[in-house]
Scaffold this motif. Structure first.
Motif, PDB file in Angstrom:
ATOM      1  N   VAL A 251       0.855  -1.200   0.000  1.00  0.00           N
ATOM      2  CA  VAL A 251       0.000   0.000   0.000  1.00  0.00           C
ATOM      3  C   VAL A 251       0.884   1.240   0.000  1.00  0.00           C
ATOM      4  O   VAL A 251       2.036   1.212   0.458  1.00  0.00           O
ATOM      5  N   LYS A 252       0.330   2.344  -0.539  1.00  0.00           N
ATOM      6  CA  LYS A 252       1.028   3.619  -0.476  1.00  0.00           C
ATOM      7  C   LYS A 252       0.930   4.135   0.965  1.00  0.00           C
ATOM      8  O   LYS A 252      -0.160   4.233   1.526  1.00  0.00           O
ATOM      9  N   ALA A 253       2.068   4.444   1.528  1.00  0.00           N
ATOM     10  CA  ALA A 253       2.066   4.840   2.937  1.00  0.00           C
ATOM     11  C   ALA A 253       3.338   5.608   3.260  1.00  0.00           C
ATOM     12  O   ALA A 253       4.272   5.691   2.457  1.00  0.00           O
ATOM     13  N   ARG A 254       3.320   6.171   4.451  1.00  0.00           N
ATOM     14  CA  ARG A 254       4.511   6.831   4.999  1.00  0.00           C
ATOM     15  C   ARG A 254       4.936   6.046   6.239  1.00  0.00           C
ATOM     16  O   ARG A 254       4.142   5.827   7.153  1.00  0.00           O
ATOM     17  N   GLN A 255       6.189   5.635   6.236  1.00  0.00           N
ATOM     18  CA  GLN A 255       6.704   4.804   7.324  1.00  0.00           C
ATOM     19  C   GLN A 255       7.372   5.692   8.366  1.00  0.00           C
ATOM     20  O   GLN A 255       8.207   6.543   8.046  1.00  0.00           O
ATOM     21  N   TYR A 256       6.962   5.529   9.623  1.00  0.00           N
ATOM     22  CA  TYR A 256       7.547   6.255  10.736  1.00  0.00           C
ATOM     23  C   TYR A 256       8.013   5.251  11.800  1.00  0.00           C
ATOM     24  O   TYR A 256       7.547   4.098  11.819  1.00  0.00           O
ATOM     25  N   PRO A 257       8.898   5.667  12.692  1.00  0.00           N
ATOM     26  CA  PRO A 257       9.316   4.748  13.768  1.00  0.00           C
ATOM     27  C   PRO A 257       8.158   4.288  14.641  1.00  0.00           C
ATOM     28  O   PRO A 257       8.174   3.174  15.169  1.00  0.00           O
ATOM     29  N   TRP A 258       7.138   5.151  14.740  1.00  0.00           N
ATOM     30  CA  TRP A 258       6.004   4.796  15.603  1.00  0.00           C
ATOM     31  C   TRP A 258       4.893   4.069  14.865  1.00  0.00           C
ATOM     32  O   TRP A 258       3.896   3.640  15.460  1.00  0.00           O
ATOM     33  N   GLY A 259       4.995   3.950  13.530  1.00  0.00           N
ATOM     34  CA  GLY A 259       3.948   3.248  12.807  1.00  0.00           C
ATOM     35  C   GLY A 259       3.905   3.634  11.347  1.00  0.00           C
ATOM     36  O   GLY A 259       4.806   4.303  10.828  1.00  0.00           O
ATOM     37  N   VAL A 260       2.835   3.217  10.674  1.00  0.00           N
ATOM     38  CA  VAL A 260       2.653   3.453   9.238  1.00  0.00           C
ATOM     39  C   VAL A 260       1.360   4.229   9.024  1.00  0.00           C
ATOM     40  O   VAL A 260       0.311   3.873   9.563  1.00  0.00           O
ATOM     41  N   VAL A 261       1.461   5.306   8.215  1.00  0.00           N
ATOM     42  CA  VAL A 261       0.279   6.086   7.827  1.00  0.00           C
ATOM     43  C   VAL A 261      -0.078   5.696   6.397  1.00  0.00           C
ATOM     44  O   VAL A 261       0.670   5.987   5.459  1.00  0.00           O
ATOM     45  N   GLN A 262      -1.205   5.026   6.243  1.00  0.00           N
ATOM     46  CA  GLN A 262      -1.633   4.581   4.921  1.00  0.00           C
ATOM     47  C   GLN A 262      -2.386   5.716   4.216  1.00  0.00           C
ATOM     48  O   GLN A 262      -3.367   6.240   4.747  1.00  0.00           O
ATOM     49  N   VAL A 263      -1.920   6.031   3.023  1.00  0.00           N
ATOM     50  CA  VAL A 263      -2.500   7.150   2.282  1.00  0.00           C
ATOM     51  C   VAL A 263      -3.953   6.874   1.910  1.00  0.00           C
ATOM     52  O   VAL A 263      -4.809   7.764   1.994  1.00  0.00           O
ATOM     53  N   GLU A 264      -4.254   5.650   1.497  1.00  0.00           N
ATOM     54  CA  GLU A 264      -5.596   5.330   1.012  1.00  0.00           C
ATOM     55  C   GLU A 264      -6.477   4.698   2.094  1.00  0.00           C
ATOM     56  O   GLU A 264      -7.515   4.109   1.776  1.00  0.00           O
ATOM     57  N   ASN A 265      -6.083   4.851   3.331  1.00  0.00           N
ATOM     58  CA  ASN A 265      -6.895   4.368   4.451  1.00  0.00           C
ATOM     59  C   ASN A 265      -7.672   5.562   5.011  1.00  0.00           C
ATOM     60  O   ASN A 265      -7.083   6.509   5.542  1.00  0.00           O
ATOM     61  N   GLU A 266      -8.991   5.532   4.881  1.00  0.00           N
ATOM     62  CA  GLU A 266      -9.815   6.674   5.295  1.00  0.00           C
ATOM     63  C   GLU A 266      -9.793   6.889   6.800  1.00  0.00           C
ATOM     64  O   GLU A 266     -10.212   7.952   7.284  1.00  0.00           O
ATOM     65  N   ASN A 267      -9.343   5.911   7.559  1.00  0.00           N
ATOM     66  CA  ASN A 267      -9.193   6.118   9.001  1.00  0.00           C
ATOM     67  C   ASN A 267      -7.926   6.906   9.323  1.00  0.00           C
ATOM     68  O   ASN A 267      -7.776   7.418  10.443  1.00  0.00           O
ATOM     69  N   HIS A 268      -7.015   6.978   8.354  1.00  0.00           N
ATOM     70  CA  HIS A 268      -5.758   7.692   8.584  1.00  0.00           C
ATOM     71  C   HIS A 268      -5.781   9.112   8.028  1.00  0.00           C
ATOM     72  O   HIS A 268      -5.188  10.012   8.622  1.00  0.00           O
ATOM     73  N   CYS A 269      -6.426   9.333   6.874  1.00  0.00           N
ATOM     74  CA  CYS A 269      -6.481  10.680   6.282  1.00  0.00           C
ATOM     75  C   CYS A 269      -7.626  10.737   5.283  1.00  0.00           C
ATOM     76  O   CYS A 269      -8.303   9.739   5.024  1.00  0.00           O
ATOM     77  N   ASP A 270      -7.836  11.900   4.693  1.00  0.00           N
ATOM     78  CA  ASP A 270      -8.943  12.130   3.754  1.00  0.00           C
ATOM     79  C   ASP A 270      -8.498  12.066   2.298  1.00  0.00           C
ATOM     80  O   ASP A 270      -9.174  12.629   1.424  1.00  0.00           O
ATOM     81  N   PHE A 271      -7.387  11.423   2.027  1.00  0.00           N
ATOM     82  CA  PHE A 271      -6.884  11.413   0.652  1.00  0.00           C
ATOM     83  C   PHE A 271      -7.897  10.789  -0.307  1.00  0.00           C
ATOM     84  O   PHE A 271      -8.142  11.310  -1.404  1.00  0.00           O
ATOM     85  N   VAL A 272      -8.490   9.673   0.066  1.00  0.00           N
ATOM     86  CA  VAL A 272      -9.455   8.986  -0.803  1.00  0.00           C
ATOM     87  C   VAL A 272     -10.657   9.883  -1.051  1.00  0.00           C
ATOM     88  O   VAL A 272     -11.174   9.964  -2.179  1.00  0.00           O
ATOM     89  N   LYS A 273     -11.102  10.584  -0.018  1.00  0.00           N
ATOM     90  CA  LYS A 273     -12.244  11.500  -0.179  1.00  0.00           C
ATOM     91  C   LYS A 273     -11.906  12.594  -1.186  1.00  0.00           C
ATOM     92  O   LYS A 273     -12.719  12.937  -2.053  1.00  0.00           O
ATOM     93  N   LEU A 274     -10.712  13.151  -1.061  1.00  0.00           N
ATOM     94  CA  LEU A 274     -10.295  14.207  -1.992  1.00  0.00           C
ATOM     95  C   LEU A 274     -10.240  13.676  -3.420  1.00  0.00           C
ATOM     96  O   LEU A 274     -10.729  14.334  -4.351  1.00  0.00           O
ATOM     97  N   ARG A 275      -9.659  12.517  -3.616  1.00  0.00           N
ATOM     98  CA  ARG A 275      -9.545  11.956  -4.960  1.00  0.00           C
ATOM     99  C   ARG A 275     -10.913  11.659  -5.556  1.00  0.00           C
ATOM    100  O   ARG A 275     -11.169  11.953  -6.730  1.00  0.00           O
ATOM    101  N   GLU A 276     -11.800  11.104  -4.723  1.00  0.00           N
ATOM    102  CA  GLU A 276     -13.146  10.793  -5.220  1.00  0.00           C
ATOM    103  C   GLU A 276     -13.885  12.063  -5.623  1.00  0.00           C
ATOM    104  O   GLU A 276     -14.496  12.140  -6.692  1.00  0.00           O
ATOM    105  N   MET A 277     -13.826  13.079  -4.753  1.00  0.00           N
ATOM    106  CA  MET A 277     -14.572  14.316  -5.022  1.00  0.00           C
ATOM    107  C   MET A 277     -13.958  15.122  -6.166  1.00  0.00           C
ATOM    108  O   MET A 277     -14.674  15.681  -6.998  1.00  0.00           O
ATOM    109  N   LEU A 278     -12.637  15.162  -6.226  1.00  0.00           N
ATOM    110  CA  LEU A 278     -11.963  15.988  -7.228  1.00  0.00           C
ATOM    111  C   LEU A 278     -11.974  15.352  -8.607  1.00  0.00           C
ATOM    112  O   LEU A 278     -12.216  16.042  -9.610  1.00  0.00           O
ATOM    113  N   ILE A 279     -11.740  14.046  -8.678  1.00  0.00           N
ATOM    114  CA  ILE A 279     -11.535  13.395  -9.966  1.00  0.00           C
ATOM    115  C   ILE A 279     -12.731  12.537 -10.372  1.00  0.00           C
ATOM    116  O   ILE A 279     -13.251  12.655 -11.493  1.00  0.00           O
ATOM    117  N   CYS A 280     -13.184  11.679  -9.488  1.00  0.00           N
ATOM    118  CA  CYS A 280     -14.175  10.681  -9.882  1.00  0.00           C
ATOM    119  C   CYS A 280     -15.601  11.229  -9.966  1.00  0.00           C
ATOM    120  O   CYS A 280     -16.390  10.776 -10.803  1.00  0.00           O
TER     121      CYS A 280
END
Length: 427
Positions: A251-280
């Motif tokens: 998965v697309k993510a950012r790796q940190y010492p304390w954990g992983v932030v998944q870009v396409e995980n809606e529990n982690h950020c709104d990236f999917v919402k932005l892509r859906e609203m802007l493009i789809c």
């Protein structure tokens, strides 16, 4: 096939009729889709935000590719806009995408005019389209539309409030472009802080009269999801093109010492919402809003500045030809007025020049007469000196002759004396 009713028209004098059989114009939507696919689409995104806030990374993540990126320093003397155009294809749909990046935005000590280059860029694109539209021989079917359809405004994740520069810039742009605010690098603050920050941002935007883009609710097919997404603004996003193994998938993510932030995980950020609203979901509405709202406002103001109006002072409709003839007459009257003013000015300057020349002529004549008198006086003085010199020379010649005569007489007398003396000695 069952008969189809023609849609009712609100105009008076138009009668609705029923069809007794199939005609075929129900294929118009398919024809439009096929034509649009053949022509392709264009979409232009403006990214506004400070240097290093993640604009380029988010664009790469949104379109799942690697755009050509340039490193920017924090020491740019002024804000510059860099536009890059790419041809993308997904299935059989072609998209000409232009990404406009603000280089050096907010990096200057004096940020008072940081928004101006952005405003000027948007207006230049409107003006370019308007000039193409006003041409006698237009080619809008293959014209590259460079008008900005969406503006992603990247907000720094401070967790406190919007900066003055953010409010001023968005206020200057809200009548020119569809603004979608996003909180960049949303993984740097906690969820509770992020929720409060979103509320604070929307409150400040409303209190300062900033009109951001609202996802449309007039289409029943997307009204429900758009209503929900309007409540999530501004979107808190995280961008990354790196893939990390989570469980048994990449998965697309950012790796940190304390954990992983998944870009396409809606529990982690709104990236999917932005892509859906802007493009789809709302890409076509963004294009439509740009043309029907923002460009029309610019076009109307520009034509009104040029003197074109739809109605006369009595609120009667005025044709373009009438407006043109009226402006032409105004221009001719103004031209004649300026011509008369220039003629009068020319005559006045000629008279002034003639007066100056006459005055200079008088001064030269006076100087000539003065020099002439001086010359006559000097000539008379020289002639008088010559006369005196001639008199002196004549007097000198006379005295010289007399002296020579006396000398000769003296010599003669002395000779006689010597002769007489000699004669007297012989005797």
């Amino acid at each position: 096939m069952a008969s189809t009713d023609v849609a009712r028209q609100p105009d008076k004098g138009v009668r609705p009729l029923s069809l007794s059989g199939h005609v075929g114009f129900d294929s118009l939507p398919d024809q439009l889709v096929n034509k649009s696919i053949c022509q392709g689409f264009c979409f232009n995104i403006l990214c506004i935000g400070e240097t290093g806030i993640g604009k380029s990374t988010l664009m790469d993540t949104l379109f799942n590719t690697n755009f050509e990126n340039f490193e920017s320093s924090h020491f740019e003397p002024q804000v510059k806009l860099r536009a890059q155009t790419y041809d993308l294809q997904e299935s059989n749909v072609r998209l000409r995408l232009t990404v406009v990046n603000t280089v050096g935005f907010g990096d200057q000590m004096n940020k008072q005019e940081s928004y101006q280059p952005v405003v000027d860029y948007i207006d230049r694109q409107f003006e370019s389209y308007l000039q193409e539209e006003l041409k006698i021989k237009r080619s809008l079917h293959n014209y590259h539309d460079s008008r900005v359809h969406a503006c992603l405004y990247f907000i720094s994740p401070s967790g406190h409030s919007l900066k003055s520069l953010d409010l001023v810039t968005m206020k200057k742009l809200d009548s020119k472009v569809n603004i979608i605010p996003v909180i960049a690098k949303a993984d740097t603050i906690s969820k509770s802080e992020l929720h409060k920050f979103k509320i604070k941002i929307m409150s400040e935007l409303v209190s300062n009269g900033v009109q951001i883009y609202q996802f449309p609710l007039d289409d029943e097919t997307v009204a429900k999801v758009n209503t929900t997404m309007n409540g999530h603004l501004p979107f808190a996003v995280v961008g990354s093109t790196e893939e990390v193994t989570v469980g048994n998938k990449m998965v697309k993510a950012r790796q940190y010492p304390w954990g992983v932030v998944q870009v396409e995980n809606e529990n982690h950020c709104d990236f999917v919402k932005l892509r859906e609203m802007l493009i789809c979901v709302n890409m076509e509405d963004l294009r439509e809003q740009t043309h029907t709202r923002h460009y029309e406002l610019y076009r109307r103001c520009k034509l009104e500045e040029m003197g074109f109006k739809d109605t006369d002072p009595e609120c009667k409709p005025v044709s373009l030809q009438q407006t043109y003839e009226a402006k032409r007459q105004e221009f001719l009257v103004e031209l004649q007025k300026r011509e008369d003013e220039m003629r009068q000015m020319f005559v006045q300057r000629v008279k002034e020049k003639e007066a100056e020349l006459k005055e200079a002529e008088r001064e030269l004549q006076s100087r000539f007469e003065q020099l002439k008198r001086l010359h006559a006086d000097e000539k008379a003085a020289l002639e008088e000196k010559k006369r005196l010199l001639d008199d002196d020379q004549s007097s000198f010649s006379k005295r010289r002759a007399a002296a020579q005569l006396l000398q000769a007489q003296s010599l003669t007398a002395n000779g006689k004396k010597d002769k007489d003396r000699k004669n007297s000695g012989f005797m």
